[in-house]
Design a protein around this motif. Structure first.
Motif, PDB file in Angstrom:
ATOM      1  N   THR A 184       4.891   6.609   5.406  1.00 12.34           N
ATOM      2  CA  THR A 184       5.282   7.858   4.241  1.00 12.34           C
ATOM      3  C   THR A 184       4.836   7.886   2.954  1.00 12.34           C
ATOM      4  O   THR A 184       4.595   8.638   2.095  1.00 12.34           O
ATOM      5  CB  THR A 184       6.325   7.993   4.323  1.00 12.34           C
ATOM      6  N   SER A 185       4.282   6.449   2.162  1.00 20.00           N
ATOM      7  CA  SER A 185       4.176   6.755   0.903  1.00 20.00           C
ATOM      8  C   SER A 185       2.626   7.416   0.617  1.00 20.00           C
ATOM      9  O   SER A 185       2.123   7.578   1.256  1.00 20.00           O
ATOM     10  CB  SER A 185       4.084   5.254   0.336  1.00 20.00           C
ATOM     11  N   ALA A 186       2.773   7.851  -0.879  1.00 24.62           N
ATOM     12  CA  ALA A 186       1.939   7.949  -1.256  1.00 24.62           C
ATOM     13  C   ALA A 186       0.553   7.184  -1.019  1.00 24.62           C
ATOM     14  O   ALA A 186       0.066   6.105  -0.929  1.00 24.62           O
ATOM     15  CB  ALA A 186       1.686   8.421  -2.720  1.00 24.62           C
ATOM     16  N   PRO A 187      -1.016   8.129  -1.597  1.00 28.02           N
ATOM     17  CA  PRO A 187      -2.151   6.805  -0.795  1.00 28.02           C
ATOM     18  C   PRO A 187      -2.599   6.255  -2.413  1.00 28.02           C
ATOM     19  O   PRO A 187      -2.222   6.147  -3.587  1.00 28.02           O
ATOM     20  CB  PRO A 187      -4.050   8.145  -1.015  1.00 28.02           C
ATOM     21  N   GLY A 188      -2.854   5.112  -2.009  1.00 29.75           N
ATOM     22  CA  GLY A 188      -2.835   4.181  -2.623  1.00 29.75           C
ATOM     23  C   GLY A 188      -1.645   2.949  -2.925  1.00 29.75           C
ATOM     24  O   GLY A 188      -2.009   2.436  -4.023  1.00 29.75           O
ATOM     25  N   SER A 189      -0.553   3.498  -1.959  1.00 29.95           N
ATOM     26  CA  SER A 189      -0.135   2.474  -2.149  1.00 29.95           C
ATOM     27  C   SER A 189       0.230   1.542  -1.788  1.00 29.95           C
ATOM     28  O   SER A 189      -0.978   1.329  -0.614  1.00 29.95           O
ATOM     29  CB  SER A 189       1.562   3.436  -2.282  1.00 29.95           C
ATOM     30  N   VAL A 190       0.677   0.155  -1.936  1.00 27.70           N
ATOM     31  CA  VAL A 190       0.833  -0.787  -0.873  1.00 27.70           C
ATOM     32  C   VAL A 190       1.165  -0.295   0.064  1.00 27.70           C
ATOM     33  O   VAL A 190      -0.405  -1.342   1.158  1.00 27.70           O
ATOM     34  CB  VAL A 190       1.475  -1.557  -1.184  1.00 27.70           C
ATOM     35  N   SER A 191       1.358  -0.314   0.870  1.00 29.29           N
ATOM     36  CA  SER A 191       1.879   0.244   2.822  1.00 29.29           C
ATOM     37  C   SER A 191       0.542   1.025   2.551  1.00 29.29           C
ATOM     38  O   SER A 191      -0.045   0.164   3.553  1.00 29.29           O
ATOM     39  CB  SER A 191       3.260   0.289   2.430  1.00 29.29           C
ATOM     40  N   GLN A 192       0.707   1.969   2.123  1.00 30.75           N
ATOM     41  CA  GLN A 192      -0.484   2.813   2.142  1.00 30.75           C
ATOM     42  C   GLN A 192      -2.260   1.822   2.923  1.00 30.75           C
ATOM     43  O   GLN A 192      -2.476   1.753   3.361  1.00 30.75           O
ATOM     44  CB  GLN A 192      -0.710   3.944   1.605  1.00 30.75           C
ATOM     45  N   VAL A 193      -2.448   0.917   1.668  1.00 29.01           N
ATOM     46  CA  VAL A 193      -3.654   0.539   1.259  1.00 29.01           C
ATOM     47  C   VAL A 193      -3.262  -0.912   2.610  1.00 29.01           C
ATOM     48  O   VAL A 193      -4.487  -1.099   3.155  1.00 29.01           O
ATOM     49  CB  VAL A 193      -4.244  -0.373   0.447  1.00 29.01           C
TER      50      VAL A 193
END
Ligand code: TYD
Ligand code: MG
Length: 454
Positions: A182-191
């Motif tokens: 759910t987090s924004a692009p570029g955030s730790v979990s997305q990356v």
């Protein structure tokens, strides 16, 4: 919609804590915790793990090891860093400051690889027009380069599956997002999630994937450290923004040596490999200047000649300055203490500035002796003997320790017209090199004494 919960996630290690703290409790990094919203996972069927089926294991000796097929990237200096080309199905992460030339290099590589293989360039940062503009500037053959401007991971994965390219570039991993997080692009979990899915894809399909990664202010790859663990190879771009030279270094390589250095020059036609980097690092070197000493450093399999400059000046502040560019600052403090104790030369009322000319980062301790001789030369305002190179590690007892590949370092120096060298005794060459004098020393004091007496 499930209720979200606020947690604090570390941008270094990806660890989470329920409360904000100044220091991450997992990796002890400071000021890295940022507020993130997470959807609590459904109660995990933790005890089902006990009921899972066992599978047969095999003996390591029974496993048939095969030589991994490698595809040349079409750029010699890049192949050198990769250990001889791209291993099929591997994942390579390329990090570096913005504008250093990551996209340029990869577009150049893809256009040559495209002649032999199917290649796909996925860009989340630039529009197809911008990429086309760059390609025309680079004057590369783009007929076989396929292009996709997309940031949604699911679309990219499906396209990769359909197109089945042999090599794919993702520029950059920080711009992608997956709907599973759910987090924004570029955030730790997305990356982390995007990189993990792409890595899985590479291993399943045999597509070689090159990921571009951004670098944070501190100089490490943005996103969690896990990114480096996940991929097979990590390459970093080095170099100063105002100089046209760019270095690429392998930090991790599952298929080759690390610390191999590729050297490029940024021209108006993109990056060009530099086959004789010692010459560029020494291009403006004059041997009659105090405070200058030429070091032979070993980068992977290639010896490199680099000029070390020192400036020692009267300190005016309460605490004298110790500044380094391209060399380790902490090691300088230690070396100055050794210089005082074992050679009787004190710098505690002087500022000491050090620079490795050309923007190359030197990490090996073999630079110690050259650093100290440059400092002594600047302090005494007396140039070192002409046409001389130096290498050797200096220990805390003032002893000069041998370094690896001494013979090759000396050969390279002789090839470039140098005529003498100060080296550790154990690095004395087995065969004399014609027209080249080798001075061997056991201690720092001996090296200082030699320079004084000539
Ligand atoms: P780029 O590859 O866009 O950097 P990154 O992807 O790492 O952010 O690099 C662009 C820089 O390189 C830009 O500052 C202009 C310069 N450049 C040249 O000097 N010559 C060229 O032919 C090209 C394409 C770029
Ligand atoms: Mg770019």
């Amino acid at each position: 919609m499930a209720k979200t919960r606020t947690v604090y996630t570390c941008s270094e290690c990806g660890g989470q804590t329920p409360k904000w703290q100044g220091q991450c409790p997992h990796c002890q990094a400071w000021n890295t915790l940022t507020e993130t919203q997470v959807v609590p996972a459904a109660a995990s069927p933790r005890f089902q793990a006990w009921a899972a089926q066992a599978v047969p294991v095999q003996r390591l000796a029974d496993v048939q090891a095969q030589e991994l097929p490698r595809d040349p990237s079409g750029i010699d200096e890049l192949d050198r860093v990769l250990g001889g080309g791209l291993v099929r199905g591997s994942v390579v992460l390329i990090g570096g400051d913005p504008g250093i030339g990551k996209s340029t290099l990869l577009l150049q590589a893809l256009s040559t690889m495209g002649l032999m293989q199917s290649v796909l360039y996925v860009s989340g940062e630039e529009s197809p027009q911008q990429i086309a503009l760059r390609a025309s500037r680079l004057a590369v053959d783009t007929r076989s380069v396929k292009l996709l401007a997309e940031i949604r991971l699911e679309t990219i994965l499906s396209t990769l599956r359909d197109e089945a390219p042999e090599v794919a570039v993702i520029d950059s991993i920080q711009t992608l997002y997956t709907e599973q997080v759910t987090s924004a692009p570029g955030s730790v979990s997305q990356v982390r999630e995007c990189a993990a899915q792409l890595t899985r894809m590479a291993k399943q399909t045999g597509t070689t994937i090159l990921l571009v990664g951004h670098v944070t202010k501190e100089g490490s790859l943005a996103g969690p450290r896990v990114l480096e663990h996940m991929v097979d190879t990590v390459l970093y771009f080095e170099g100063e923004a105002h100089s046209s030279y760019r270095m690429i270094r392998a930090i991790k390589n599952r298929f080759g040596a690390v610390n191999e250095l590729g050297v490029f020059a940024m021209t108006d036609r993109g990056l060009k490999g530099v086959s004789n980097p010692s010459a560029i690092f020494l291009s403006s070197y004059r041997d009659d200047v105090p405070g200058s000493c030429v070091l032979v450093t070993q980068e992977g399999t290639r010896p490199l000649l680099v000029e070390i400059q020192a400036l020692v000046d009267d300190a005016h502040g309460f605490q004298p300055k110790r500044l380094t560019l391209g060399l380790e600052q902490n090691r300088l403090g230690m070396l100055l203490a050794v210089l005082h104790r074992h050679a009787g030369i004190a710098c505690f009322d002087s500022d000491v500035f050090l620079n490795a000319v050309g923007g190359v980062k030197i990490t090996e301790p073999a630079a110690d002796l050259a650093v100290l001789l440059a400092i002594v030369s600047s302090l005494k305002n007396r140039a070192l003997p002409e046409k001389m190179v130096v290498f050797g590690e200096v220990g805390l007892a003032g002893e000069v320790r041998p370094v690896t590949r001494g013979q090759e370092r000396l050969k390279e120096a002789s090839k470039l017209g140098f005529q003498r060298a100060i080296v550790p005794t154990a690095n004395r060459p087995r065969q004399a090199i014609e027209g080249f004098e080798v001075i061997t020393v056991d201690t720092l004091a001996e090296a200082v004494e030699y320079c004084r007496s000539v």
